[in-house]
Scaffold this active site. Structure first.
Site, PDB file in Angstrom:
ATOM      1  N   SER A 110       0.861  -1.185   0.000  1.00  0.00           N
ATOM      2  CA  SER A 110       0.000   0.000   0.000  1.00  0.00           C
ATOM      3  C   SER A 110       0.896   1.233   0.000  1.00  0.00           C
ATOM      4  O   SER A 110       2.016   1.192   0.515  1.00  0.00           O
ATOM      5  CB  SER A 110      -0.856  -0.004   1.261  1.00  0.00           C
ATOM      6  OG  SER A 110      -1.372   1.279   1.510  1.00  0.00           O
ATOM      7  N   HIS A 182     -12.998   4.241   2.666  1.00  0.00           N
ATOM      8  CA  HIS A 182     -12.079   5.297   2.232  1.00  0.00           C
ATOM      9  C   HIS A 182     -12.894   6.512   1.777  1.00  0.00           C
ATOM     10  O   HIS A 182     -14.114   6.440   1.645  1.00  0.00           O
ATOM     11  CB  HIS A 182     -11.198   4.779   1.088  1.00  0.00           C
ATOM     12  CG  HIS A 182     -10.188   3.779   1.532  1.00  0.00           C
ATOM     13  ND1 HIS A 182     -10.371   2.435   1.386  1.00  0.00           N
ATOM     14  CD2 HIS A 182      -8.997   3.924   2.149  1.00  0.00           C
ATOM     15  CE1 HIS A 182      -9.327   1.795   1.891  1.00  0.00           C
ATOM     16  NE2 HIS A 182      -8.481   2.668   2.361  1.00  0.00           N
TER      17      HIS A 182
HETATM   18  O1  GFB Z   1      -9.356   7.602   2.126  1.00  0.00           O
HETATM   19  P1  GFB Z   1      -9.037   7.883   3.536  1.00  0.00           P
HETATM   20  O2  GFB Z   1      -9.959   7.329   4.555  1.00  0.00           O
HETATM   21  O3  GFB Z   1      -7.589   7.364   3.910  1.00  0.00           O
HETATM   22  O4  GFB Z   1      -9.017   9.471   3.753  1.00  0.00           O
HETATM   23  P2  GFB Z   1      -6.060   7.838   3.761  1.00  0.00           P
HETATM   24  C1  GFB Z   1      -8.353  10.353   2.877  1.00  0.00           C
HETATM   25  C2  GFB Z   1      -8.622  11.782   3.278  1.00  0.00           C
HETATM   26  O5  GFB Z   1     -10.002  12.095   3.034  1.00  0.00           O
HETATM   27  C3  GFB Z   1      -8.368  12.113   4.751  1.00  0.00           C
HETATM   28  C4  GFB Z   1     -10.552  12.756   4.155  1.00  0.00           C
HETATM   29  O6  GFB Z   1      -7.791  13.395   4.823  1.00  0.00           O
HETATM   30  C5  GFB Z   1      -9.788  12.138   5.330  1.00  0.00           C
HETATM   31  O7  GFB Z   1      -9.895  12.950   6.491  1.00  0.00           O
HETATM   32  N1  GFB Z   1     -12.022  12.570   4.184  1.00  0.00           N
HETATM   33  C6  GFB Z   1     -12.937  13.554   3.989  1.00  0.00           C
HETATM   34  C7  GFB Z   1     -12.679  11.424   4.414  1.00  0.00           C
HETATM   35  N2  GFB Z   1     -14.176  13.082   4.128  1.00  0.00           N
HETATM   36  C8  GFB Z   1     -14.050  11.750   4.387  1.00  0.00           C
HETATM   37  C9  GFB Z   1     -15.020  10.716   4.616  1.00  0.00           C
HETATM   38  O8  GFB Z   1     -16.221  10.919   4.631  1.00  0.00           O
HETATM   39  N3  GFB Z   1     -14.503   9.450   4.823  1.00  0.00           N
HETATM   40  C10 GFB Z   1     -13.158   9.198   4.795  1.00  0.00           C
HETATM   41  N4  GFB Z   1     -12.734   7.934   4.985  1.00  0.00           N
HETATM   42  N5  GFB Z   1     -12.232  10.175   4.632  1.00  0.00           N
HETATM   43  C11 GFB Z   1      -5.710   5.334   4.041  1.00  0.00           C
HETATM   44  C12 GFB Z   1      -5.032   4.484   5.070  1.00  0.00           C
HETATM   45  O9  GFB Z   1      -5.333   6.603   4.331  1.00  0.00           O
HETATM   46  O10 GFB Z   1      -5.264   5.066   2.744  1.00  0.00           O
HETATM   47  C13 GFB Z   1      -4.980   3.078   4.700  1.00  0.00           C
HETATM   48  O11 GFB Z   1      -5.667   4.672   6.308  1.00  0.00           O
HETATM   49  C14 GFB Z   1      -4.670   2.826   3.242  1.00  0.00           C
HETATM   50  O12 GFB Z   1      -3.997   2.492   5.494  1.00  0.00           O
HETATM   51  C15 GFB Z   1      -5.387   3.776   2.315  1.00  0.00           C
HETATM   52  O13 GFB Z   1      -3.305   2.941   3.023  1.00  0.00           O
HETATM   53  C16 GFB Z   1      -4.922   3.664   0.892  1.00  0.00           C
HETATM   54  O14 GFB Z   1      -5.695   8.087   2.335  1.00  0.00           O
HETATM   55  O15 GFB Z   1      -5.765   8.977   4.676  1.00  0.00           O
END
Ligand code: GFB
Length: 309
Positions: A110, A182
């Site tokens: 990842s 995500h």
């Molecule tokens: O996609 P995400 O959950 O994971 O969040 P990461 C990406 C960004 O989107 C963060 C924002 O800055 C979140 O705060 N965001 C805004 C949101 N609104 C939302 C929402 O409604 N839901 C979510 N989930 N996020 C992950 C890792 O990191 O990436 C994993 O935790 C993995 O380990 C994955 O590697 C690819 O991109 O921050």
């Protein structure tokens, strides 16, 4: 090198997940035999069950697409599960592949394996050069161990085990649970539901300023098949789209695709995570694979599959 997948028995571990099902689609026309086994057939957390399955199914190739995955909130609040489940299932499958003399294995890492403040775009050689992003360090540590296992088994036993690091993925079959998903599926769902209810606003987590790179899962599956056929070595290849957008821009693009304009609100109690995470996929390009799909086209395809679901 060229490794032909024709007539091979290929086990896709995790075939029901978003990545696994994209691989099933991608491999449907290469003349191989795709092997699948749901959790009811083989529990990947059970070493004996994995050994039994491997000695009976006898795959030539394994693609290890099974993993405990989730968005920023799931990673941040369930560290033990993300560490234990991933370390255990990948150790069982990789060690089992060695014991059963599997010809080739592809492990999926990842982009979060790289240091939180790595120079951008991130090259493969930046692995283990700095501190990890705290919201997902547990998942990252597990994934780094998987990459290192592939390198170790290659070095000590000569196994042809390779690995690839996908950037943030999206596409058909994603997780739309707002607590564990995500950002991309979460925002698709939030805009769709706002459209249905006529809500005037959509709430984003964090500040909306972090930058992320998004790759459609069918493009990932294509790149993985390309790597299996064209690479044998210890480099953990980055697989990205090269397109980096802010979370705010992503929300605005999703608003267009869903055809619903809502005011964006920001929940500052939720973390931003790493500020920027753009992979340098130059090595993969040099080998001969390139991404061609735009984010907007990928979103249109994904929204269609969401509506059908
Ligand atoms: O996609 P995400 O959950 O994971 O969040 P990461 C990406 C960004 O989107 C963060 C924002 O800055 C979140 O705060 N965001 C805004 C949101 N609104 C939302 C929402 O409604 N839901 C979510 N989930 N996020 C992950 C890792 O990191 O990436 C994993 O935790 C993995 O380990 C994955 O590697 C690819 O991109 O921050």
């Amino acid at each position: 090198m060229t490794y032909s997948l024709a007539d091979k028995r290929i086990w896709i571990a995790g075939h029901r997940g978003m990545v696994g099902s994209a691989l099933v689609r991608r491999l449907s026309n290469v003349g191989c035999e795709v092997l699948t086994a749901g959790r009811e057939v083989v529990d990947l957390l059970d070493q004996r069950a994995v050994d039994d399955w491997l000695s009976q199914a006898k795959p030539d190739v394994i693609i290890l697409a099974a993993a405990k995955v989730g968005g920023i909130q799931a990673n941040n609040t369930r560290p033990a599960e993300f560490l234990y489940d991933n370390m255990t299932l990948q150790s069982n499958v990789i060690h089992g592949a060695y014991k059963n003399e599997v010809e080739k294995l592809l492990f999926l890492g990842s982009s979060c394996i790289y240091p939180k403040l790595a120079p951008q775009p991130i090259k493969e050689e930046y692995l283990l050069t700095g501190e990890l992003e705290p919201t997902n360090e547990w998942y990252a540590i597990a994934k780094i161990s998987g990459i290192k296992m592939c390198q170790a088994y290659r070095k000590q036993y000569g196994c042809d085990f390779i690995s690839a690091q996908p950037t943030n993925l999206y596409g058909p079959g994603d997780n739309y649970n707002l607590e564990t998903s995500h950002v991309l599926p979460a925002l698709l769902r939030k805009f769709h539901e706002a459209k249905l209810s006529g809500s005037k606003s959509v709430t984003l987590w964090g500040s909306g300023s972090p930058l992320r790179e998004f790759l459609h899962v069918d493009d990932l599956a294509d790149a993985l098949v390309f790597l299996l056929c064209n690479y044998s070595g210890g480099i953990p290849f980055n697989v990205g789209s090269g397109t980096e957008v802010s979370i705010r821009f992503l929300a605005e693009t999703i608003a267009k695709v869903v055809e619903y304009d809502a005011k964006l609100e920001f929940d500052s109690t939720k973390p931003d995570g790493t500020p920027r995470k753009l992979l340098d996929s130059g090595l993969l390009h040099q080998l001969g694979w390139n991404n061609t799909r735009s984010l907007e086209d990928g979103l249109i395809n994904t929204y269609k599959s969401y509506l059908a679901q």
